[in-house]
Design a protein around this motif. Structure first.
Motif, PDB file in Angstrom:
ATOM      1  N   PRO A   1       0.815  -1.223   0.000  1.00 60.03           N
ATOM      2  CA  PRO A   1       0.000   0.000   0.000  1.00 60.03           C
ATOM      3  C   PRO A   1       0.847   1.271   0.000  1.00 60.03           C
ATOM      4  N   VAL A   2       0.344   2.277  -0.689  1.00 62.35           N
ATOM      5  CA  VAL A   2       0.996   3.586  -0.731  1.00 62.35           C
ATOM      6  C   VAL A   2       0.736   4.345   0.568  1.00 62.35           C
ATOM      7  N   LEU A   3      -0.470   4.208   1.088  1.00 63.36           N
ATOM      8  CA  LEU A   3      -0.824   4.896   2.340  1.00 63.36           C
ATOM      9  C   LEU A   3      -0.070   4.278   3.509  1.00 63.36           C
ATOM     10  N   VAL A   4       0.147   5.084   4.529  1.00 60.66           N
ATOM     11  CA  VAL A   4       0.790   4.593   5.751  1.00 60.66           C
ATOM     12  C   VAL A   4      -0.304   4.167   6.724  1.00 60.66           C
ATOM     13  N   PHE A   5      -0.238   2.911   7.132  1.00 56.75           N
ATOM     14  CA  PHE A   5      -1.187   2.331   8.070  1.00 56.75           C
ATOM     15  C   PHE A   5      -0.480   2.071   9.398  1.00 56.75           C
TER      16      PHE A   5
ATOM     17  N   PRO B   1       5.410  -0.951   7.352  1.00 61.42           N
ATOM     18  CA  PRO B   1       5.224  -1.361   5.958  1.00 61.42           C
ATOM     19  C   PRO B   1       4.630  -2.766   5.897  1.00 61.42           C
ATOM     20  N   CYS B   2       3.950  -3.048   4.791  1.00 60.65           N
ATOM     21  CA  CYS B   2       3.296  -4.339   4.647  1.00 60.65           C
ATOM     22  C   CYS B   2       3.053  -4.627   3.173  1.00 60.65           C
ATOM     23  N   VAL B   3       2.662  -5.856   2.920  1.00 60.10           N
ATOM     24  CA  VAL B   3       2.142  -6.264   1.613  1.00 60.10           C
ATOM     25  C   VAL B   3       0.769  -6.847   1.884  1.00 60.10           C
TER      26      VAL B   3
ATOM     27  N   LEU C   1      -9.977   8.159   5.052  1.00 63.77           N
ATOM     28  CA  LEU C   1     -11.387   8.446   5.288  1.00 63.77           C
ATOM     29  C   LEU C   1     -11.562   9.280   6.550  1.00 63.77           C
ATOM     30  N   ALA C   2     -12.530  10.169   6.517  1.00 60.01           N
ATOM     31  CA  ALA C   2     -12.837  10.996   7.689  1.00 60.01           C
ATOM     32  C   ALA C   2     -13.293  10.104   8.841  1.00 60.01           C
TER      33      ALA C   2
END
Length: 181
Positions: free
Chosen positions: A80-84, A88-90, A157-158
């Motif tokens: 993912p491009v977004l940071v969760f 980092p992950c796949v 998302l808000a």
């Protein structure tokens, strides 16, 4: 390209764009996403997915039936491009045309993607996530042997958006090889 008993996971082709656009415009398919996509947005998404495949050699692949080649949807692996909170992950993900739901295609194709991720890429863990309301996708995650982790708020998302809260599922390489196929 990956193959399963009934499916082919392959790079994107021009002829995939119209059925992908129909899939992405379907309110039922997109119920657990912020909004359906128009043709321009859908084509851009396919181009990003293909760019990922071109750059890494893997990604979110187009999925077609082995028998007849009918387009089914998308399944594959993606960083993912977004940071969760768990980056980092796949991730392993899927999006299938509604007429192909209930046939086990998502699980079958995702198992092939997981095998590629753990076997070929040597990943230690693969995640999947969806809106907490998306019980169908969570059932696929459980069928894949994934276990639910901590829920989180999707950063794009808000906080008051009805799809903001997401369920995280995880699968480690060791667990993947111990899970029934």
């Amino acid at each position: 390209m990956l193959t399963t008993e009934r499916l082919i996971l392959r790079p994107w082709r021009d002829e995939d764009l119209a059925p992908l656009a129909a899939l992405n415009a379907d309110p039922e398919v997109m119920r657990h996403f912020p909004a359906p996509l128009d043709r321009t947005q859908s084509d851009a998404l396919a181009a990003r997915w293909q760019q990922g495949i071109d750059e890494r050699g893997w990604g979110f692949w187009a999925v077609a039936l082995r028998d007849g080649g009918e387009f089914v949807g998308m399944v594959g692996l993606n960083p993912p491009v977004l940071v969760f909170p768990f980056s980092p992950c796949v991730e392993v993900g899927w999006r299938l045309a509604a007429r192909h739901w209930g046939r086990g295609y998502a699980s079958e194709a995702a198992r092939a993607a997981l095998a590629f991720g753990f076997g070929t890429l040597g990943l230690d863990e693969i995640v999947s996530f969806t809106a907490v309301s998306n019980l169908r996708s969570q059932a696929v995650m459980r069928r894949l042997g994934m276990t639910r982790g901590d829920d989180f708020d999707h950063p794009a998302l808000a906080a008051d958006h009805p799809l903001c809260r997401h369920a995280l599922y995880r699968l480690g390489r060791i667990a993947a090889f111990q899970s029934p196929a």
